[in-house]
Design an enzyme around this catalytic site. Structure first.
Site, mmCIF file in Angstrom:
data_model
loop_
_atom_site.group_PDB
_atom_site.id
_atom_site.type_symbol
_atom_site.label_atom_id
_atom_site.label_comp_id
_atom_site.label_asym_id
_atom_site.label_seq_id
_atom_site.Cartn_x
_atom_site.Cartn_y
_atom_site.Cartn_z
ATOM 1 C CG HIS A 1 -2.120 -0.837 1.113
ATOM 2 N ND1 HIS A 1 -3.053 -0.689 0.097
ATOM 3 C CD2 HIS A 1 -2.566 -1.871 1.890
ATOM 4 C CE1 HIS A 1 -4.023 -1.581 0.271
ATOM 5 N NE2 HIS A 1 -3.748 -2.310 1.337
ATOM 6 C CB CYS B 1 -2.015 3.798 -4.317
ATOM 7 S SG CYS B 1 -3.084 2.447 -4.836
#
Length: 313
Positions: A89, A138
């Site tokens: 992440h 991301c």
């Protein structure tokens, strides 16, 4: 002719048994390790693998990741090739000292590592090394703070294919991270640095320890001219990267960008420049229907340098 050492740190965070669970990050870094050994001649003993599995020899906490990266940079000499692959992440957060939002990766313990930390690592490199970062997360565009953009933001067009794919964004919103950390500290503040310092003490991102009380003349978060950092990001700063199962990968879970890089390297046995690799990965992701655009940040020289191979002078 090759010269120098080849060192790598590979980090895969799946966040098992949590609401943030991903499925392909361990697969990504294992495939990366195999690629480094078989194609690029890395010695397995110089590859450090950190995954959040029960039997992992080293968990990918913020402190452990920084320790592994510090060790790799400390060992670097002119002619060495350094590689860091992160699959997990990412997030965006507000800097304490500017209006700009900073990119960060999210280790398994949420002790964030920011673009300021990667800038500091790159600034410590001796001239003549190369440090390639492949971040499949991301908001990873710009993860080396102030690095020059070579292949940058591209807006989606209506002519792009829209192939339905079940995938999960590799993104944890800032608010969710803040909520998690607040539950551990019981401190009522929206300043994420306060929570991180309370939980992890001095072992936090440089972003939350600046300005430094005793300025170090050797420390700088400013880019050096023609520095040695090379960032291949899975997407633009304002985009998400996908965790997905892809048929071309045998149905295995993977990061879409990590898998695209593997596909490019398998389809092209000859050397590729960093720029060529990113453009080819973009093309594959577009064909697969993903709305993420990998980017390249590095010096003009390194844009045309061969991926993971030190170019001859």
């Amino acid at each position: 002719m090759e010269k120098g050492k080849k060192l790598a740190v590979l980090v895969g965070c799946n966040y098992p048994n949590t609401p943030n669970e991903l499925h392909g990050c361990h697969n990504d870094v294992r495939a990366s390790r195999d690629m480094l050994v078989t194609r690029f001649g890395f010695d397995p003993t110089y590859i450090e693998l950190l995954t959040d599995e029960d039997d992992s020899s080293m968990m990918p906490t913020g402190a452990n990741i920084i320790k592994a990266l510090d060790k790799m940079v400390d060992q670097a000499e002119p002619g060495d090739i350094l590689f860091f692959h992160y699959s997990g992440h990412g997030t965006l957060l507000n800097s304490r000292n500017s209006l700009k939002r900073e990119e960060a990766i999210v280790p398994c313990d949420f002790n964030l590592i920011t673009s300021v930390d990667f800038r500091h690592l790159v600034n410590r490199l001796p001239k003549g090394t190369s440090f390639t970062i492949l971040s499949d997360s991301c908001h990873s565009g710009g993860l080396i703070d102030k690095e020059k953009e070579q292949i940058g933001p591209l807006r989606s067009s209506n002519t792009e294919p829209n192939i339905p794919l079940v995938h999960k964004p590799k993104f944890i919103p800032f608010e969710s991270i803040l909520q998690h950390l607040s539950s551990l500290t019981n401190i009522n503040t929206s300043d994420i640095g306060t929570h991180l310092l309370e939980i992890f003490g001095p072992v936090v991102s440089l972003m939350f320890r600046l300005p430094r009380p005793d300025p170090d003349p050797n420390f700088s978060t400013k880019p050096l001219k023609q520095d040695e950092g090379i960032l291949l990001s899975g997407c633009q700063t304002d985009e998400t990267s996908a965790d997905v199962q892809i048929m071309e990968n045998g149905g295995k879970a993977c990061g879409a960008f990590s898998n695209a890089v593997q596909m490019v390297l398998k389809e092209n046995s000859g050397p590729l420049s960093n720029k060529q690799l990113v453009m080819m990965a973009r093309k594959i992701l577009k064909m697969q229907g993903f709305k993420q655009h990998p980017c390249l940040y590095c010096s003009d020289y390194n844009a045309d340098a061969i991926f993971l191979c030190q170019a001859e002078n």
